[in-house]
Motif scaffolding. Structure first.
Motif, PDB file in Angstrom:
ATOM      1  N   PHE A  91       0.830  -1.203   0.000  1.00 42.18           N
ATOM      2  CA  PHE A  91       0.000   0.000   0.000  1.00 42.18           C
ATOM      3  C   PHE A  91       0.865   1.255   0.000  1.00 42.18           C
ATOM      4  O   PHE A  91       0.575   2.226  -0.704  1.00 42.18           O
ATOM      5  CB  PHE A  91      -0.916  -0.005   1.236  1.00 42.18           C
ATOM      6  CG  PHE A  91      -1.837  -1.182   1.306  1.00 42.18           C
ATOM      7  CD1 PHE A  91      -2.364  -1.739   0.152  1.00 42.18           C
ATOM      8  CD2 PHE A  91      -2.190  -1.740   2.519  1.00 42.18           C
ATOM      9  CE1 PHE A  91      -3.206  -2.837   0.205  1.00 42.18           C
ATOM     10  CE2 PHE A  91      -3.038  -2.834   2.592  1.00 42.18           C
ATOM     11  CZ  PHE A  91      -3.556  -3.380   1.433  1.00 42.18           C
ATOM     12  N   ALA A  92       1.938   1.232   0.810  1.00 40.63           N
ATOM     13  CA  ALA A  92       2.826   2.387   0.879  1.00 40.63           C
ATOM     14  C   ALA A  92       3.522   2.615  -0.457  1.00 40.63           C
ATOM     15  O   ALA A  92       3.709   3.767  -0.889  1.00 40.63           O
ATOM     16  CB  ALA A  92       3.856   2.184   1.992  1.00 40.63           C
ATOM     17  N   TRP A  93       3.912   1.546  -1.118  1.00 29.90           N
ATOM     18  CA  TRP A  93       4.587   1.643  -2.413  1.00 29.90           C
ATOM     19  C   TRP A  93       3.695   2.309  -3.449  1.00 29.90           C
ATOM     20  O   TRP A  93       4.105   3.234  -4.148  1.00 29.90           O
ATOM     21  CB  TRP A  93       5.017   0.249  -2.846  1.00 29.90           C
ATOM     22  CG  TRP A  93       5.534   0.102  -4.243  1.00 29.90           C
ATOM     23  CD1 TRP A  93       4.991  -0.672  -5.229  1.00 29.90           C
ATOM     24  CD2 TRP A  93       6.714   0.691  -4.817  1.00 29.90           C
ATOM     25  NE1 TRP A  93       5.739  -0.587  -6.379  1.00 29.90           N
ATOM     26  CE2 TRP A  93       6.809   0.244  -6.155  1.00 29.90           C
ATOM     27  CE3 TRP A  93       7.681   1.553  -4.323  1.00 29.90           C
ATOM     28  CZ2 TRP A  93       7.830   0.639  -6.998  1.00 29.90           C
ATOM     29  CZ3 TRP A  93       8.704   1.953  -5.175  1.00 29.90           C
ATOM     30  CH2 TRP A  93       8.780   1.491  -6.491  1.00 29.90           C
ATOM     31  N   VAL A  94       2.438   1.851  -3.532  1.00 28.92           N
ATOM     32  CA  VAL A  94       1.510   2.447  -4.488  1.00 28.92           C
ATOM     33  C   VAL A  94       1.198   3.888  -4.105  1.00 28.92           C
ATOM     34  O   VAL A  94       1.129   4.781  -4.962  1.00 28.92           O
ATOM     35  CB  VAL A  94       0.216   1.606  -4.572  1.00 28.92           C
ATOM     36  CG1 VAL A  94      -0.804   2.276  -5.489  1.00 28.92           C
ATOM     37  CG2 VAL A  94       0.524   0.210  -5.077  1.00 28.92           C
ATOM     38  N   ALA A 109       3.589   0.382 -10.232  1.00 29.16           N
ATOM     39  CA  ALA A 109       3.852  -0.447  -9.053  1.00 29.16           C
ATOM     40  C   ALA A 109       4.183  -1.875  -9.450  1.00 29.16           C
ATOM     41  O   ALA A 109       4.920  -2.569  -8.730  1.00 29.16           O
ATOM     42  CB  ALA A 109       2.638  -0.435  -8.116  1.00 29.16           C
ATOM     43  N   PHE A 110       3.664  -2.341 -10.585  1.00 26.82           N
ATOM     44  CA  PHE A 110       3.989  -3.675 -11.099  1.00 26.82           C
ATOM     45  C   PHE A 110       5.140  -3.618 -12.102  1.00 26.82           C
ATOM     46  O   PHE A 110       5.952  -4.549 -12.179  1.00 26.82           O
ATOM     47  CB  PHE A 110       2.761  -4.301 -11.758  1.00 26.82           C
ATOM     48  CG  PHE A 110       1.652  -4.609 -10.808  1.00 26.82           C
ATOM     49  CD1 PHE A 110       1.638  -5.806 -10.103  1.00 26.82           C
ATOM     50  CD2 PHE A 110       0.627  -3.711 -10.585  1.00 26.82           C
ATOM     51  CE1 PHE A 110       0.629  -6.101  -9.216  1.00 26.82           C
ATOM     52  CE2 PHE A 110      -0.397  -3.992  -9.691  1.00 26.82           C
ATOM     53  CZ  PHE A 110      -0.400  -5.187  -9.008  1.00 26.82           C
ATOM     54  N   LEU A 111       5.197  -2.524 -12.877  1.00 20.64           N
ATOM     55  CA  LEU A 111       6.203  -2.435 -13.937  1.00 20.64           C
ATOM     56  C   LEU A 111       7.614  -2.321 -13.371  1.00 20.64           C
ATOM     57  O   LEU A 111       8.542  -2.999 -13.853  1.00 20.64           O
ATOM     58  CB  LEU A 111       5.907  -1.230 -14.835  1.00 20.64           C
ATOM     59  CG  LEU A 111       6.897  -0.977 -15.979  1.00 20.64           C
ATOM     60  CD1 LEU A 111       6.934  -2.172 -16.925  1.00 20.64           C
ATOM     61  CD2 LEU A 111       6.550   0.300 -16.731  1.00 20.64           C
ATOM     62  N   ILE A 112       7.812  -1.490 -12.364  1.00 24.56           N
ATOM     63  CA  ILE A 112       9.154  -1.288 -11.814  1.00 24.56           C
ATOM     64  C   ILE A 112       9.728  -2.579 -11.226  1.00 24.56           C
ATOM     65  O   ILE A 112      10.862  -2.956 -11.554  1.00 24.56           O
ATOM     66  CB  ILE A 112       9.140  -0.153 -10.775  1.00 24.56           C
ATOM     67  CG1 ILE A 112       8.819   1.177 -11.466  1.00 24.56           C
ATOM     68  CG2 ILE A 112      10.472  -0.061 -10.041  1.00 24.56           C
ATOM     69  CD1 ILE A 112       8.672   2.348 -10.524  1.00 24.56           C
ATOM     70  N   PRO A 113       8.997  -3.307 -10.363  1.00 22.48           N
ATOM     71  CA  PRO A 113       9.543  -4.591  -9.900  1.00 22.48           C
ATOM     72  C   PRO A 113       9.767  -5.572 -11.042  1.00 22.48           C
ATOM     73  O   PRO A 113      10.736  -6.348 -11.022  1.00 22.48           O
ATOM     74  CB  PRO A 113       8.474  -5.109  -8.931  1.00 22.48           C
ATOM     75  CG  PRO A 113       7.748  -3.891  -8.477  1.00 22.48           C
ATOM     76  CD  PRO A 113       7.744  -2.986  -9.663  1.00 22.48           C
ATOM     77  N   GLY A 114       8.879  -5.526 -12.059  1.00 18.66           N
ATOM     78  CA  GLY A 114       9.069  -6.423 -13.198  1.00 18.66           C
ATOM     79  C   GLY A 114      10.357  -6.126 -13.943  1.00 18.66           C
ATOM     80  O   GLY A 114      11.072  -7.048 -14.358  1.00 18.66           O
ATOM     81  N   LEU A 115      10.671  -4.848 -14.113  1.00 20.06           N
ATOM     82  CA  LEU A 115      11.926  -4.482 -14.771  1.00 20.06           C
ATOM     83  C   LEU A 115      13.130  -4.898 -13.936  1.00 20.06           C
ATOM     84  O   LEU A 115      14.155  -5.333 -14.482  1.00 20.06           O
ATOM     85  CB  LEU A 115      11.950  -2.975 -15.024  1.00 20.06           C
ATOM     86  CG  LEU A 115      10.939  -2.445 -16.061  1.00 20.06           C
ATOM     87  CD1 LEU A 115      11.010  -0.937 -16.144  1.00 20.06           C
ATOM     88  CD2 LEU A 115      11.198  -3.077 -17.427  1.00 20.06           C
TER      89      LEU A 115
END
Length: 215
Positions: A91-94, A109-115
């Motif tokens: 929640f804090a990340w988003v 929030a999903f793209l950065i960890p995916g990269l």
């Protein structure tokens, strides 16, 4: 901003963002929990009234129902609180990303960890390829360390099917034993680290907002 009159109150950016995050972690889950309690009460009333049409139907007594319901409510509340604390870093990340990029926060929030996962895999396999063939070094998790951490971190401490099995088995449900088992199996180090991460991320977002957005 209008709800809590932030513009007319001497509240810091960190206090504003932190309060918004706490409100999201408490108000909506609290309403859902109250709806759960109200639904269980209405359901018992419907079942009790159905005895009039179905005399053969056995319904637990009022005292027994109240004791069992309170026990299950406590179990649900404890699991809800632990789950919210466990998922607080997400929640804090988003929330922090929403301060920087606005409506693009959820995709990023999903793209950065995916990269990061892709970069780690390309780096690990590139090093392994230079050493000898495109073989992942022994002991490397499938998908990389970052993906393995995120996969484990996104899974709450309750084992799959544990609660469902407790409800469908013939033996009476021991809610206090379920709470004790959950508390014993929780990874408290990970939970504490996640809360520290949440505070740091919200603070960084508040500093960005104070220096860039507001200015």
């Amino acid at each position: 901003n209008a709800m809590l009159f932030w513009k007319s109150m001497p509240v810091s950016d960190f206090g504003m963002l932190g309060s918004k995050m706490l409100a999201g972690l408490t108000l909506l889950p609290g309403l859902v929990f109250l709806a759960y309690i109200a639904t269980s009460i209405v359901l018992y009333g419907i079942i009790a009234m159905s005895v009039i049409a179905l005399p053969m139907l056995e319904v637990p007594g009022l005292v027994q129902t109240i004791l069992a319901s309170v026990e299950m409510w406590v179990v649900a509340l404890v699991l809800l609180v632990l789950a919210l604390l466990w998922y607080a870093p997400f929640f804090a990340w988003v929330g922090a990303l929403s301060t920087v990029v606005g409506r693009w926060s959820i995709p990023l929030a999903f793209l950065i960890p995916g990269l990061l996962v892709m970069g780690e895999n390309l780096f690990v396999r590139g090093i392994a390829g230079m050493i000898g063939g495109f073989l992942v070094p022994d002991g490397t998790p499938r998908g990389g360390y970052i993906l393995e951490f995120l996969r484990n971190r996104s899974h709450f401490g309750v084992e799959d099917g544990q609660i469902e099995a407790a409800f469908v088995r013939q033996a009476p449900i021991d809610g206090w034993a379920m709470i004790n088992e959950q508390l014993m199996t929780m990874d408290w180090v990970q939970l504490a680290g996640g809360l520290v991460f949440s505070v740091v991320v919200v603070w960084i977002a508040s500093e960005y907002r104070r220096r860039v957005v507001v200015a």
